[in-house]
Design an enzyme around this catalytic site. Structure first.
Site, PDB file in Angstrom:
ATOM      1  N   GLY A 165      39.298  37.968  65.267  1.00 57.21           N
ATOM      2  CA  GLY A 165      40.131  36.757  65.303  1.00 57.21           C
ATOM      3  C   GLY A 165      39.902  35.975  66.580  1.00 57.21           C
ATOM      4  O   GLY A 165      39.713  34.747  66.576  1.00 57.21           O
ATOM      5  N   LYS A 166      39.897  36.714  67.699  1.00 61.28           N
ATOM      6  CA  LYS A 166      39.690  36.050  68.989  1.00 61.28           C
ATOM      7  C   LYS A 166      38.267  35.537  69.124  1.00 61.28           C
ATOM      8  O   LYS A 166      38.038  34.452  69.658  1.00 61.28           O
ATOM      9  CB  LYS A 166      40.006  37.025  70.133  1.00 61.28           C
ATOM     10  CG  LYS A 166      41.492  37.241  70.272  1.00 61.28           C
ATOM     11  CD  LYS A 166      41.868  37.568  71.669  1.00 61.28           C
ATOM     12  CE  LYS A 166      41.747  38.999  71.972  1.00 61.28           C
ATOM     13  NZ  LYS A 166      42.153  39.339  73.309  1.00 61.28           N
ATOM     14  N   ASP A 183      42.397  37.968  77.993  1.00 61.17           N
ATOM     15  CA  ASP A 183      43.413  38.969  77.723  1.00 61.17           C
ATOM     16  C   ASP A 183      44.672  38.185  77.449  1.00 61.17           C
ATOM     17  O   ASP A 183      44.987  37.219  78.137  1.00 61.17           O
ATOM     18  CB  ASP A 183      43.610  39.920  78.896  1.00 61.17           C
ATOM     19  CG  ASP A 183      44.368  41.155  78.434  1.00 61.17           C
ATOM     20  OD1 ASP A 183      43.796  41.928  77.650  1.00 61.17           O
ATOM     21  OD2 ASP A 183      45.536  41.329  78.827  1.00 61.17           O
ATOM     22  N   THR A 227      34.785  40.608  73.577  1.00 59.38           N
ATOM     23  CA  THR A 227      35.900  41.015  72.725  1.00 59.38           C
ATOM     24  C   THR A 227      35.358  41.738  71.505  1.00 59.38           C
ATOM     25  O   THR A 227      34.239  41.469  71.067  1.00 59.38           O
ATOM     26  CB  THR A 227      36.767  39.824  72.269  1.00 59.38           C
ATOM     27  OG1 THR A 227      37.865  40.324  71.508  1.00 59.38           O
ATOM     28  CG2 THR A 227      36.007  38.830  71.419  1.00 59.38           C
ATOM     29  N   HIS A 271      48.269  29.075  73.708  1.00 60.55           N
ATOM     30  CA  HIS A 271      48.021  29.585  75.053  1.00 60.55           C
ATOM     31  C   HIS A 271      46.527  29.613  75.362  1.00 60.55           C
ATOM     32  O   HIS A 271      46.093  29.242  76.436  1.00 60.55           O
ATOM     33  CB  HIS A 271      48.640  30.979  75.184  1.00 60.55           C
ATOM     34  CG  HIS A 271      48.334  31.895  74.027  1.00 60.55           C
ATOM     35  ND1 HIS A 271      48.437  31.499  72.720  1.00 60.55           N
ATOM     36  CD2 HIS A 271      47.887  33.177  73.968  1.00 60.55           C
ATOM     37  CE1 HIS A 271      48.089  32.495  71.923  1.00 60.55           C
ATOM     38  NE2 HIS A 271      47.752  33.520  72.654  1.00 60.55           N
ATOM     39  N   ARG A 272      45.716  30.066  74.382  1.00 61.15           N
ATOM     40  CA  ARG A 272      44.280  30.164  74.610  1.00 61.15           C
ATOM     41  C   ARG A 272      43.671  28.773  74.749  1.00 61.15           C
ATOM     42  O   ARG A 272      42.811  28.531  75.589  1.00 61.15           O
ATOM     43  CB  ARG A 272      43.628  30.950  73.469  1.00 61.15           C
ATOM     44  CG  ARG A 272      42.322  31.607  73.841  1.00 61.15           C
ATOM     45  CD  ARG A 272      41.890  32.684  72.859  1.00 61.15           C
ATOM     46  NE  ARG A 272      42.825  33.787  72.823  1.00 61.15           N
ATOM     47  CZ  ARG A 272      43.705  34.000  71.851  1.00 61.15           C
ATOM     48  NH1 ARG A 272      43.752  33.219  70.803  1.00 61.15           N
ATOM     49  NH2 ARG A 272      44.528  35.011  71.931  1.00 61.15           N
TER      50      ARG A 272
HETATM   51  P1  IMP Z   1      44.035  41.868  74.001  1.00 56.88           P
HETATM   52  O1  IMP Z   1      44.009  40.548  74.726  1.00 56.88           O
HETATM   53  O2  IMP Z   1      42.811  42.097  73.178  1.00 56.88           O
HETATM   54  O3  IMP Z   1      44.399  43.006  74.879  1.00 56.88           O
HETATM   55  O4  IMP Z   1      45.177  41.817  72.922  1.00 56.88           O
HETATM   56  C1  IMP Z   1      45.987  40.737  72.755  1.00 56.88           C
HETATM   57  C2  IMP Z   1      46.918  40.983  71.607  1.00 56.88           C
HETATM   58  O5  IMP Z   1      47.979  40.039  71.756  1.00 56.88           O
HETATM   59  C3  IMP Z   1      46.304  40.680  70.253  1.00 56.88           C
HETATM   60  O6  IMP Z   1      45.790  41.803  69.619  1.00 56.88           O
HETATM   61  C4  IMP Z   1      47.509  40.160  69.500  1.00 56.88           C
HETATM   62  O7  IMP Z   1      48.282  41.227  69.110  1.00 56.88           O
HETATM   63  C5  IMP Z   1      48.305  39.445  70.552  1.00 56.88           C
HETATM   64  N1  IMP Z   1      47.920  38.037  70.577  1.00 56.88           N
HETATM   65  C6  IMP Z   1      47.215  37.399  71.543  1.00 56.88           C
HETATM   66  N2  IMP Z   1      47.014  36.113  71.223  1.00 56.88           N
HETATM   67  C7  IMP Z   1      47.593  35.938  70.032  1.00 56.88           C
HETATM   68  C8  IMP Z   1      47.687  34.818  69.171  1.00 56.88           C
HETATM   69  O8  IMP Z   1      47.180  33.710  69.407  1.00 56.88           O
HETATM   70  N3  IMP Z   1      48.372  35.027  68.038  1.00 56.88           N
HETATM   71  C9  IMP Z   1      48.912  36.223  67.707  1.00 56.88           C
HETATM   72  N4  IMP Z   1      48.833  37.289  68.457  1.00 56.88           N
HETATM   73  C10 IMP Z   1      48.171  37.162  69.616  1.00 56.88           C
END
Ligand code: IMP
Length: 212
Positions: free
Chosen positions: A19-20, A76, A15, A197-198
């Site tokens: 934040g993630k 994702d 990633t 969810h995560r």
């Molecule tokens: P990706 O998984 O990087 O394609 O993007 C997921 C996007 O979903 C993030 O950039 C956030 O905008 C949104 N998202 C996913 N998980 C969360 C969360 O736990 N809180 C807030 N937004 C989230």
């Protein structure tokens, strides 16, 4: 004996989202798994051409694993708003534009919900989904999915977390993800509730692929 492949030692976290990355590191560290991120390793970001969360997680994990010849872990995730036919869904990050302006993305959701006359919590149902994938250089993958249900509030509440957190009120709670501490949002049992969810996807992954 588990038929799932075990993850040991270290992993590349595929990633570029700080934040993630922080959440994933916190989740993995109790299992003694050291994590390096794709940004630290200067890996290119693959194009997310999948049509599902699971497909995009697999694309990211496989690309990072192929590039490093190590096990790689990707997620994702996104916000699915029921009254908007599932949008922003897999496009959750893209709705914030190149400047990652989530104020703008949250306003867009609210504007569309108002256009649909969606005022009550029932009309504003939403869920977050997280798909997790671990990919190994020999092509083996392990995949897990978690979901948390709730509704969209307006105005956004709280400064914690990232992305759409201030908009999302999980069922059974009075504070949005943006108002919760990291422990409340994604802490795992026994310390946390395993709410996000995560966290839910991660509990499944840990049960299958990690040793305490
Ligand atoms: P990706 O998984 O990087 O394609 O993007 C997921 C996007 O979903 C993030 O950039 C956030 O905008 C949104 N998202 C996913 N998980 C969360 C969360 O736990 N809180 C807030 N937004 C989230």
């Amino acid at each position: 004996m588990s038929s799932h492949r075990q993850l040991t030692g270290s992993v590349v976290i595929a990633t570029h989202n700080p934040g993630k990355l922080a959440e994933m590191r916190e989740l993995l560290s109790p299992y003694g798994i050291a994590a390096q991120s794709a940004s630290e390793l200067n890996l290119a970001e693959p194009e997310e051409t999948g049509t599902t969360f699971a497909a995009n997680a697999r694309i990211k994990a496989t690309a990072a694993s192929n590039a490093t010849e190590r096990a790689a872990f990707a997620d994702d995730s996104g916000l699915v708003v029921e009254a908007l036919a599932g949008e922003p869904g897999i496009y959750s990050a893209r709705w914030a534009g190149p400047d990652k302006d989530f104020r703008f993305a949250m306003n867009r959701i609210q504007t569309l919900l108002v256009e649909k006359g969606a005022a009550s919590p029932d009309q504003r149902r939403a869920h977050f989904i997280a798909a997790l994938c671990i990919a190994w250089p020999d092509g083996h993958v392990e995949e897990f999915e978690g979901r948390v249900d709730g509704h969209i509030v307006w105005p956004p509440r709280g400064e914690a977390g990232f992305g759409y957190d201030p908009l999302f009120l999980p069922d059974g709670h009075e504070r949005t993800f943006g108002e919760m501490t990291a422990l409340e949002k994604h802490g795992l049992p026994p310390l946390g509730l395993g709410l996000s969810h995560r966290a839910r996807a991660f509990v499944k992954l840990a049960t299958a692929c990690l040793k305490p």
